[in-house]
Every structure is written in C-alpha cells, then in structure tokens.
Design an enzyme around this catalytic site. Structure first.
Site, PDB file in Angstrom:
ATOM      1  NE  ARG A  74      -3.607  -2.406   2.879  1.00 28.03           N
ATOM      2  CZ  ARG A  74      -3.280  -4.026   3.260  1.00 28.03           C
ATOM      3  NH1 ARG A  74      -2.309  -3.955   4.150  1.00 28.03           N
ATOM      4  NH2 ARG A  74      -3.991  -4.046   3.520  1.00 28.03           N
ATOM      5  CE1 TYR A  92      -6.235  -6.924  -6.622  1.00 29.43           C
ATOM      6  CE2 TYR A  92      -6.592  -8.137  -4.420  1.00 29.43           C
ATOM      7  CZ  TYR A  92      -6.122  -6.913  -5.068  1.00 29.43           C
ATOM      8  OH  TYR A  92      -5.979  -6.410  -4.668  1.00 29.43           O
TER       9      TYR A  92
END
Length: 301
Positions: free
Chosen positions: A143, A273
């Site tokens: 992140r 994903y």
C-alpha cells in the site's frame, strides 16, 4: 423538493451533527421522494408500502447502489423514530435489498507495468528514487502508506525481504525480486544520500529532504505514466498493488500466499483477483486461440 415534515426535519437536524453535508442532502432528497410517492408523511409508512416502493424503484431500472442508499435513508429515519419512542417497529428493516456488485479491481498488463518501470530509468537522485518506489509498489504489492512509511533500514536486501507495518499496526514480511533489490541498492547508495539533507529515517525522501508523502507518490506515478504513454489519471499506487496480486496468481501463486503478502485479513478480498485473472485468461484465449475465432460449421453458410 423541500421537506416540510417536522419529523423528517428533526431527523435531518440530528443527522447533520454526525454525517457529512452531502449525506444529509442525499437523505433529504430520498425522504422527500418517498413522501411524494406515498402522498403522505414518511412516518406513516408501513412495511407493505415500502415493499411496493422498493418494487417501483427496481422497475425504474435504478442502480443497486442507488436503491440501497434510498432504503438506507428510510431505515435510518425509522431507527430515529424508534429511539424517540414514536414508533415500536422499523418497517424498512426487513426489506430485501439488491446486492451490490463488487467492482473488479483494474490492473496493468505485465507489459504496461514494464513500461512504467522503464519510464523511471535515470541516474539522478530523484530518478533513482522513483525507480525504487515503482519497483517496490509493483514488486511487493505494498500500500502507498506502507511504502512511504518504510524506514531506510526496512528492507533486507541480502535476503530480499521487506518488513512493513500494515493496517491495524500488523507487521508482515514480503519477499521482493532481484529487480526491486537492485533498484533499492542504487537508490540507497547513489540517490538517497543526495536527498537526505535533514538526516531523516524514512526510506523515501522528497527533493527538499523531507519524507515523501502520499500526494508525492501519486504525482510521481502520474508523471511516469505520462512518460510511458499510459493514461496518467488511471495510474496510482493501488493499481500497482492490484497488478502485483493479479500477475502473481496468473503466474501460478496460491491464493493463501498472495493473501499473506498483501496483508489481507479476509481471503474473500484476495479472491477478487482470481476473477480478474480469469477474465484476462478469457481475453487472451479469444485473442489467440484459433478455435475461439472459428465459427461453428452450421454457421458458415
């Protein structure tokens, strides 16, 4: 439409103390629309009324998110009425709302990721920093807050590991590839010393010697995207994280390992994903496989 109902006005006044003006305005409109449909005050609505109202919203073809927000406003209003003792039940509590579709994360293709990395090539301190940042975001799936929060000693370049502190203060160790290690070595030896005018502990520094910020990281990626011929507004740190996860799964990594590398508490978040990966495999199949393009024999006449 203005809301003149004193009960609704009281609810909105209380709501304004804990919710944003935008939310209050949206709830005001939603309750006014319900009152207009009922042709009487909202507080008089029964569950049957609200079920018919919900059916009409669906018939109008409104998006599930819009319907969910309108009903959320109604539920919130009736919870307020219950707390005041004006109503014993919440007639909106049992409404069957449409499920919101979870949007699949967008990703870069492997080729686009390489173009972005190539755009950071250079020997100036800032170019070396940008290359290390991109390699780390894409190569470790960090992140942006994790990347800019890294200590200058946070990466073990010999063992090719990076130690990060994620959401909730949870620490995890993520492996990094040779390309990221080499980019970090170049930055630490030939780039960062020229930027470190304030003797900071952070790994990534800005041109003035301070810690790189989220806004700074976003700006770096947008500039590199423009240089790489990508859409600048489409490229951001989280896009590289999405791409990291998707490309790992496409390469054969197992879901649990990817979950641990991303620091996801819930496996369902990581499973998104797999859908991206499935979609890309279908696209590649229809682009490349001869049987995908061939029409059935019966359709050739």
């Amino acid at each position: 439409m203005a809301v003149s109902d004193p009960k609704v006005q009281g609810f909105l006044a209380l709501l304004a103390a804990r919710r944003s003006p935008r939310t209050v305005d949206a709830y005001r409109r939603d309750l006014a629309q319900l009152a207009a449909w009922l042709e009487r005050p909202v507080a008089t609505a029964a569950t049957d009324d609200l079920e018919r109202y919900l059916a009409e919203l669906r018939a109008q073809g409104l998006a599930p998110a819009t319907i969910a927000r309108r009903i959320a406003a109604v539920r919130s209003f009736f919870r307020h009425e219950q707390l005041l003792g004006a109503r014993a039940d919440n007639p909106a509590a049992a409404l069957d709302l449409p499920r919101r579709a979870r949007r699949l994360p967008r990703t870069l293709s492997p080729g686009e990721a390489e173009r972005l990395i190539d755009a950071a090539a250079g020997t100036t301190p800032r170019a070396l920093r940008d290359g290390a940042l991109v390699e780390l975001l894409y190569g470790a799936g960090l992140r942006v807050s994790e990347a800019i929060g890294l200590d200058k000693n946070g990466a073990d370049l010999d063992d090719r590991l990076v130690r990060v502190v994620g959401k909730g203060g949870k620490e995890r160790v993520v492996p990094i590839g040779r390309a990221a290690v080499e980019a970090l070595r170049r930055y630490l030896s030939r780039g960062r010393p020229h930027l470190d005018s304030r003797h900071r502990r952070e790994l990534f520094l800005n041109a003035r010697g301070g810690a790189l910020t989220r806004a700074g990281a976003f700006l770096i990626l947008r500039k590199l995207a423009a240089k790489a011929g990508l859409e600048p507004e489409r490229v951001h740190p989280h896009l590289l994280r999405h791409s990291f996860a998707t490309h790992l799964l496409e390469g054969g990594a197992d879901l649990r390992s990817v979950q641990e590398m991303l620091g996801h508490a819930d496996l369902a978040t990581t499973e998104l994903y797999t859908h991206v990966s499935d979609r890309r495999r279908r696209e590649l199949y229809f682009q490349a496989h001869p049987h995908a393009k061939r029409r059935p024999r019966g359709d050739r006449n």
